[in-house]
Design a protein around this motif. Structure first.
Motif, short mmCIF file in Angstrom:
data_model
loop_
_atom_site.label_atom_id
_atom_site.label_comp_id
_atom_site.label_asym_id
_atom_site.label_seq_id
_atom_site.Cartn_x
_atom_site.Cartn_y
_atom_site.Cartn_z
N GLU A 206 0.84 -1.20 0.00
CA GLU A 206 0.00 0.00 0.00
C GLU A 206 0.87 1.25 0.00
OE1 GLU A 206 -3.16 0.25 2.76
OE2 GLU A 206 -3.63 -1.89 2.68
N LEU A 207 0.33 2.31 -0.60
CA LEU A 207 1.06 3.57 -0.72
C LEU A 207 1.59 4.04 0.63
CD1 LEU A 207 1.88 6.15 -2.33
CD2 LEU A 207 -0.40 7.04 -1.80
N LYS A 208 0.76 3.97 1.67
CA LYS A 208 1.14 4.51 2.98
C LYS A 208 2.34 3.78 3.58
CE LYS A 208 -2.15 1.59 5.48
NZ LYS A 208 -3.32 1.56 6.38
N ASP A 228 10.70 8.28 2.16
CA ASP A 228 9.52 7.60 2.69
C ASP A 228 8.28 8.44 2.42
OD1 ASP A 228 11.38 5.83 3.61
OD2 ASP A 228 11.07 6.25 5.74
N ILE A 229 7.18 7.79 2.08
CA ILE A 229 5.93 8.50 1.82
C ILE A 229 5.46 9.24 3.06
CG2 ILE A 229 3.46 8.15 1.44
CD1 ILE A 229 4.95 8.28 -1.12
N VAL A 260 6.70 14.44 -7.68
CA VAL A 260 5.52 14.23 -8.53
C VAL A 260 4.26 14.25 -7.68
CG1 VAL A 260 6.81 12.92 -10.26
CG2 VAL A 260 5.74 11.71 -8.35
N GLU A 261 3.17 14.63 -8.32
CA GLU A 261 1.87 14.62 -7.65
C GLU A 261 1.24 13.25 -7.79
OE1 GLU A 261 -0.84 17.93 -8.02
OE2 GLU A 261 0.70 19.09 -9.05
N ILE A 262 0.65 12.77 -6.71
CA ILE A 262 0.00 11.47 -6.71
C ILE A 262 -1.41 11.60 -6.16
CG2 ILE A 262 2.15 10.16 -6.54
CD1 ILE A 262 1.74 9.94 -3.57
N SER A 263 -2.24 10.65 -6.48
CA SER A 263 -3.60 10.61 -5.94
C SER A 263 -3.99 9.16 -5.73
CB SER A 263 -4.59 11.30 -6.89
OG SER A 263 -4.71 10.57 -8.10
N GLY A 264 -4.93 8.95 -4.85
CA GLY A 264 -5.38 7.60 -4.57
C GLY A 264 -4.67 7.02 -3.36
N SER A 265 -4.96 5.75 -3.10
CA SER A 265 -4.36 5.05 -1.97
C SER A 265 -4.34 3.56 -2.29
CB SER A 265 -5.14 5.33 -0.67
OG SER A 265 -6.49 4.89 -0.81
N TRP A 283 -3.43 11.96 -15.50
CA TRP A 283 -3.10 11.02 -14.42
C TRP A 283 -2.85 9.65 -15.02
CZ3 TRP A 283 -2.07 12.77 -9.69
CH2 TRP A 283 -2.58 14.01 -9.32
N TRP A 284 -1.72 9.09 -14.65
CA TRP A 284 -1.28 7.82 -15.21
C TRP A 284 -1.26 6.77 -14.10
CZ3 TRP A 284 4.15 7.16 -17.93
CH2 TRP A 284 4.17 5.93 -18.62
N PRO A 285 -2.00 5.65 -14.26
CA PRO A 285 -2.03 4.63 -13.21
C PRO A 285 -0.67 3.98 -12.99
CG PRO A 285 -3.85 4.34 -14.76
CD PRO A 285 -2.92 5.34 -15.37
N HIS A 286 -0.32 3.81 -11.73
CA HIS A 286 0.91 3.14 -11.33
C HIS A 286 0.62 2.21 -10.15
CE1 HIS A 286 2.67 6.40 -13.67
NE2 HIS A 286 3.87 5.83 -13.59
N GLY A 287 1.37 1.14 -10.07
CA GLY A 287 1.30 0.26 -8.93
C GLY A 287 2.40 0.58 -7.93
N CYS A 288 2.18 0.19 -6.69
CA CYS A 288 3.17 0.40 -5.63
C CYS A 288 3.82 -0.94 -5.29
CB CYS A 288 2.49 0.97 -4.38
SG CYS A 288 1.52 2.47 -4.67
#
Length: 773
Positions: A206-208, A228-229, A260-265, A283-288
């Motif tokens: 997860e992003l967090k 670190d995020i 870079v700017e990110i959105s979502g979780s 906005w371009w989808p990326h995996g973590c």
């Protein structure tokens, strides 16, 4: 020589960064090692020569290009207006399309080159050493950077322009693979693609939970996270090898770092990218993902206080590749041999029951290594026994107008061990002569008075403050002792001004119509006092209407009495009226004060005190001594008539004796006075003053508004209406044993506005009466 020097620097970064020995002769790469390697690509400085650009003038492949100039053919046509002169604007436009030109100005960052090959030659994962060697050759032409169209179909042989040896540089997956030092695990021992890195060698997270060294990846691009995020889930600091900078859309075509700017979780998020027109964003989808071992289900949870002397340490470890080593340390001692491990199967669950531990903080370190030779660890603490905490401080945090002659006190949650003088700090500095501890209370003693009008900060140093179990102070109140500076406890207070406004009248109370408003202004440093401003309900009072008289009767100080007569002002009854006063002295000290009062024309009666029996006259007259603790206080505001004070026997209502007073301002009866009860024949006199009730009544215009047969006046309601209560409708019943000092009574009463009896309606009201015995 330059190549050798840079190669040695590169070797030093890889080999002598912080390395951890996990088992015999096994060196692992940490997250910091990965970032250090990534920095070597981003910070590498090189110079572009004519050997490093495509300069063929091939109009079929590069329309508008000119052979022999300083621009790479991939920049397109340079002289766009065909005037034979390259203007500054045309030059800048060419560089914006392809940034590498023949110049003595160095380029920082290894060139971005889409992975490809020609025969035995490969590029796209060139280390700094390889890139530097190729770019610096004078007998071969190595082209800096490669576009997708230069490489044609990735994975297929590339047509090299005539006269050139090949391309050199690094693409996104080559950069991440090299930074992680996992490109060597590729089938060709040179380069992994994005899927081979993320899907086969990483764990989705997860992003967090992302930390430096983890990666973001889309279908065709991968970025290395370099910080670190943490709590900011809207931005990320990344380093990547890229053609266009995400944040600006510039043709950088090299290894760069950016935010870079990110959105979502969760495990799938979006990253914002700017197109090459530099305005369009999407906005371009990326995996973590993480290539490092991951730790979860940690117990005891981080920063936990445990009341028993033993506990069980637990954790779960997972990785995108097999785990090869897991170790557990408790307070620096290796406890791995006591674990029941089942490597390399995943997830790995460890459990260790501790022996009896001493009170205080204990440190747990768990380390793990996977087959990629990537190492990570988690450190957490738990505590045996409760931490001492600060329960209260004096003066309280943020207190203003604190006296300069001060002895601060701290109250702890438990008995404390001796506290050294060095454990207490104050800023600005003030001389502390001693700290006196009495069980849970600490007193700070200063050598002299503090300064006026100063904000002081007192800090208790956690490492030096311990309870009797030797557990240090928990200053941040999270339940566990973490030591300084995390658990240092700090509070502040502001000392009084040398110029003070005191003795405000009337203050926070209800008084008569048109009062005299006054205050005392004191300069503790014996300065000349100026009255700068006085307001009533926001309206500036004319200075000529303010009386200022000297009141200097204190040695070493100066004082003035400020008065304003509000005669003639029509106050709204029952409303708050605000007074503002501002004063200054010759040193620049300023003092301001605001207070309020209410105005009413209603009677207010407060009764409190102690009645004591003292029979001094023979029957049938019994005289009782009234010894009031604070006196009977009758207060009213208009000359309404006479106020009468009654003493009544609780079980006999007909015997009423009292004294009538006809004053036109507040009256405080003497603390010692007498009253008598005239008993009817056959009626026993009170044997105790507990049988008596005190209350007040009102006479108006010579006519008693409330005859005894109907009831009494007990005071005034909050809405200003005079209350009449009837004896047979009092609850609890008059004379009941439940009557006491603070019993709540319910009265049925009639309301009269301004004593006009033509407005009558019934209500029920409850309130508390303190009867006074």
């Amino acid at each position: 020589m330059k190549i050798i020097k840079n190669w040695l620097m590169h070797f030093f970064i890889i080999s002598w960064s912080v390395l951890f020995i996990i088992s015999n002769n096994l060196f692992a790469r940490t997250r910091n090692n990965v970032l250090a390697e990534a920095e070597s690509y981003k910070n590498y400085s090189w110079q572009c020569s004519s050997n490093n650009i495509i300069n063929t003038g091939n109009q079929t492949l590069y329309l508008g290009s000119v052979a022999g100039d300083e621009y790479d053919d991939r920049a397109g046509k340079i002289d766009t207006d065909d005037n034979g002169i390259i203007s500054e604007a045309e030059r800048n436009a060419a560089i914006s399309r392809w940034p590498f030109i023949v110049s003595v100005t160095p380029v920082t960052g290894e060139a971005y080159a889409m992975g490809g090959y020609s025969g035995a030659l490969k590029w796209g994962a060139d280390t700094v050493v390889v890139f530097e060697d190729r770019i610096g050759r004078t007998n071969e032409k190595w082209i800096a950077g490669a576009r997708e169209e230069d490489v044609a179909i990735p994975g297929n042989p590339t047509d090299i322009p005539s006269g050139y040896t090949g391309f050199t540089g690094i693409d996104c997956s080559g950069f991440v693979g090299n930074s992680l030092d996992i490109s060597r695990f590729a089938s060709d021992e040179y380069k992994l693609n994005v899927t081979q890195i993320t899907t086969n060698r990483c764990l989705p997270i997860e992003l967090k939970n992302m930390k430096k060294g983890d990666v973001f990846a889309s279908g065709g691009h991968v970025l290395l996270l370099t910080a670190d995020i943490g709590n900011d889930l809207t931005h990320a600091q990344v380093t990547h090898s890229v053609a266009l900078e995400y944040s600006s859309g510039e043709h950088v075509r090299k290894v760069i770092s950016e935010t870079v700017e990110i959105s979502g979780s969760g495990e799938q998020i979006n990253i914002q990218e700017t197109q090459d027109n530099k305005t369009t964003k999407f906005w371009w989808p990326h995996g973590c993902y993480s290539p490092f071992p991951q730790f979860s289900n940690i117990s005891p949870s981080t920063s936990t206080a445990i009341t028993v002397a033993t506990t069980t340490i637990k954790a779960t470890i997972q990785s995108g590749t097999d785990l090869t080593a897991v170790r557990l340390y408790l307070d620096g001692e290796d406890k791995t041999a006591l674990l029941n491990l089942s490597l390399p199967s995943q997830p790995v669950t460890i459990s260790y029951k501790t022996p009896e531990l001493s009170p205080g903080k204990h440190k747990v370190l768990i380390t793990a290594l996977n087959t990629l030779e990537l190492y990570d660890s988690t450190t957490f603490y738990f505590q045996i026994g409760a931490s001492p905490m600060v329960k209260d401080v004096m003066p309280y945090d943020g207190k203003q107008d604190t006296p300069i002659h001060l002895t601060p006190e701290i109250t702890f949650s438990t008995a404390m061990a001796a506290i050294p003088l060095s454990a207490v700090e104050i800023a600005p500095v003030a001389s502390i002569t001693s700290v006196d501890l009495d069980n849970t209370k600490l007193q700070i003693n200063f050598a002299s008075d503090l300064e006026y009008s100063t904000t002081y900060y007192i800090t208790l140093k956690a490492d030096s403050i311990k309870n009797l179990a030797n557990i240090t102070l928990d200053g941040n109140g999270n339940g566990i002792s973490e030591g300084s500076p995390a658990d240092d406890y700090q509070w502040r207070f502001i000392t009084e001004s040398s110029l003070q406004i005191v003795g405000m009248e009337p203050l926070y109370e209800t008084i008569g119509i048109n009062p005299i408003i006054s205050a005392l202004v004191i300069s503790k440093t014996n300065q000349t006092i100026n009255i700068d401003e006085m307001k009533l309900n926001g309206n500036l009072i004319n200075a000529a209407d303010i009386t200022v008289t000297s009141a200097n009767d204190i040695a070493g100080m100066s004082a003035v009495k400020v008065k304003y007569n509000s005669e003639g002002i029509n106050f709204n009854l029952g409303n708050k009226n605000y007074v503002y006063l501002k004063a200054s002295d010759g040193t620049g000290q300023i003092s301001e004060k605001e207070w309020w009062f209410k105005v009413t024309d209603r009677l207010e009666i407060n009764m409190y005190g102690t009645l004591k029996n003292s029979v001094i006259r023979p029957a049938p007259y019994y005289e009782y001594k009234c010894e009031m603790t604070d006196g009977l206080y009758l207060r009213w505001n208009k000359v309404l008539g006479a106020v009468k004070y009654y003493i009544v026997r609780r079980t006999n209502y007909s015997n009423i004796v009292g004294t009538t007073y006809s004053e036109d301002e507040s009256l405080l009866l003497a603390k010692d006075w007498s009253f008598y009860v005239d008993c009817d024949a056959g009626v026993q006199p009170p044997t105790s003053t507990a049988e008596l009730i005190a209350f007040g009544g009102l006479w108006y215009s010579g006519f008693h508004l409330s005859a005894w047969d109907y009831g009494w006046y007990f005071g005034v309601a909050s809405d200003g209406l005079l209350l009449r209560t009837n004896q047979y409708e009092i609850t609890p019943i008059f004379g009941d044993n439940t009557w006491g000092k603070t019993t709540v009574y319910t009265y049925r009463y009639e309301e009269y506005d301004d004593f006009a009896e033509n407005l009558t309606f019934d209500h029920y009201r409850s309130w508390t009466v303190k009867m006074g015995w």
